[in-house]
Write an enzyme that holds these catalytic residues in place. Structure first.
Site, PDB file in Angstrom:
ATOM      1  N   CYS A  20      -2.289   8.665   3.400  1.00 46.20           N
ATOM      2  CA  CYS A  20      -2.067   8.296   2.002  1.00 46.20           C
ATOM      3  C   CYS A  20      -3.313   8.500   1.145  1.00 46.20           C
ATOM      4  CB  CYS A  20      -1.594   6.849   1.912  1.00 46.20           C
ATOM      5  SG  CYS A  20      -2.657   5.688   2.782  1.00 46.20           S
ATOM      6  N   GLU A  43       0.889  -1.170   0.000  1.00 45.45           N
ATOM      7  CA  GLU A  43       0.000   0.000   0.000  1.00 45.45           C
ATOM      8  C   GLU A  43       0.920   1.211   0.000  1.00 45.45           C
ATOM      9  OE1 GLU A  43      -2.010   3.108   2.283  1.00 45.45           O
ATOM     10  OE2 GLU A  43      -2.204   1.295   3.498  1.00 45.45           O
TER      11      GLU A  43
END
Length: 490
Positions: free
Chosen positions: A294, A260
């Site tokens: 993020c 990720e």
């Protein structure tokens, strides 16, 4: 002192290897600082290759026994762990706020959020089903069985020091894997406290092993896991550059990876949107953790018809945000994680101004509060020549881009190597389906700014990585499928 805890023993500064708390093999330690004031308040074990190898040895010894437990036995452990996390919520939140900087209310929310993954995977542990394949030839039975992949190495970031490691460890343990883990060097204490609670919940020795390390030593420690064939999976959340390195360095042993990675999320507001709802969604998605997430909107595209009204209302909301340390219960935005983060934010704002942007609010350091504070900022007249358009700022800066046509904004939104999250607001039901289908991202928020949930699959496309975390899909990355063919049955 802010770090006054009900249970001071939750502040752990050593490694957990094979059920024992120990210092680094070479005796080294490194400072853990409070980003709100720059003060060192603890020292953690500064591990090296020898510590990483010892953690893997322990995980290898524990693997046969743990994978042989019944799924409901593993679920029972996870439920006990979940209960202990919630029972110690306040202490965990205080540890997190002190080492990471986020406001205390937000830290409490992260503890609950991280605990939700432990509870979710406790419920999923008994539901790892295989398949009986319909008979293709007489006398043969074909079966697909799902099995734990083996030892998992979890490497986690500083921005969500509890939720990210819980989201990785819980599914691994649920399916019968053992774990070696290294939390981010800036925020080791939250993860170590979580590991201590796992011990208290009755986790057998060696099933979860955790080491800490400074930035310099951490590279060599993780390198040992990358080269060790016993480690069958790497799960990592962090930058795209590091993710690519992990993929290359683990290629010789063909490990399974869940990555990720970085994002550059667009947030699109169409003329037909509910402007107030869009602003509320943007505030929730952008300013969580001070913009250090993020999935934060990094580029905000507003259609010309509502641009001025949107900018005015947004500026008022952002101007009203309370900035301060976690010791201030009213604080909504805390310090950035370190000086490097503040320098990058300032550099992005200066670059935007040099390319024609205007500051609506913010645009400055807040040195009077401490060394790592930056004012929540809104920039007008952003364009694609600015660094804020192509680089992840990772801070409380909102650049507003003006657009005219739907096809143009879709093209601009997708014009990035990243594809983690994307958001848009519209009242047109047909546009919801049309735009959702065209946006190149793994997570889409349609008229919604808060998209994360333990029940939903989380992950990106393109250079934002691969693999999914959370939900029932989150178990698949910790499993391998074995095909069994039984013959001679006729």
């Amino acid at each position: 002192m802010f770090l006054e805890l009900t249970r001071p023993e939750l502040v752990c500064t050593g490694n957990l290897i094979d059920g024992r708390w120990t210092g680094a093999a070479e005796g080294a330690r490194y400072p853990v600082t409070n980003p709100a004031n720059g003060e060192c308040f603890a020292e953690a074990a500064d591990s090296s290759l020898a510590d990483a190898r010892a953690a893997t040895d322990a995980a290898a010894r524990a693997l046969p026994g743990w994978r042989g437990t019944l799924p409901r036995e593993r679920a029972a452990f996870l439920r006990r762990w979940h209960g202990l996390i919630l029972a110690n919520l306040e202490d965990l939140a205080r540890i997190m706020s002190t080492e990471q900087g986020k406001p205390l209310a937000e830290a409490r929310g992260e503890v609950r959020y991280g605990a939700s993954y432990v509870e979710w995977f406790a419920e999923e542990a008994p539901r790892v089903y295989g398949d009986l394949i319909p008979e293709q030839q007489r006398g043969k039975r074909m079966i697909a069985v799902k099995e734990p992949i083996g030892i998992v190495a979890a490497i986690t970031p500083w921005n969500f020091p509890l939720a990210m490691i819980a989201r990785k460890i819980a599914p691994a343990l649920a399916v019968g894997c053992t774990v070696v883990a290294k939390p981010a060097e800036d925020t080791p204490l939250t993860a170590l406290a979580l590991a201590r609670l796992a011990q208290e919940a009755g986790l057998p020795d060696g099933v979860l092993n955790m080491i800490t390390a400074s930035r310099e030593r951490g590279v060599s420690a993780v390198a040992d896991w990358l080269a060790d064939a016993r480690v069958r999976k790497i799960t990592f959340t962090g930058s795209t550059a590091v993710g690519k390195h992990l993929a290359r360095a683990s290629a010789d042993t063909l490990k399974k990876l869940s990555l990720e990675l970085g994002g550059n999320a667009p947030f699109i507001v169409f003329d037909d949107a509910d402007v107030d709802a869009a602003i509320t969604g943007l505030m929730a998605s952008k300013f969580r953790n001070g913009g250090q997430t993020c999935v934060c909107p990094n580029r905000v595209y507003v259609q010309a018809g509502v641009y001025d009204a949107f900018a005015r209302k947004l500026g008022e909301r952002v101007e009203a945000l309370k900035v301060g340390p976690a010791t201030d219960e009213a604080a909504q935005i805390g310090p950035m994680i370190n000086a490097r983060a503040v320098d990058k934010i300032a550099r992005h704002v200066d670059d935007a101004l040099s390319h024609g942007a205007r500051v609506l609010t913010g645009g400055r350091r807040l040195d009077a509060l401490g060394p790592n504070y930056y004012a929540p900022t809104v920039l007008l007249d952003a364009n694609d020549r600015m660094a804020v358009c192509c680089e992840e700022t990772f801070g409380p800066v909102v650049p507003l881009f003006r657009f005219e046509r739907e096809e143009d904004v879709i093209r601009a939104a997708n014009d990035t190597p990243y594809g983690l999250a994307a958001y848009f607001y519209t009242r047109d039901a047909r546009r919801i389906h049309r735009v959702s289908a065209q946006l190149e991202a793994g997570v889409i928020g349609a008229n919604e700014g808060a998209v994360s949930s333990e029940a939903a699959p989380f992950g990106g496309v393109k250079e934002s990585g691969y693999g999914r975390e959370g939900s029932r899909y989150g178990l698949d990355d910790y499993l391998s499928v074995k095909y069994v063919c039984e013959g001679g049955l006729d």
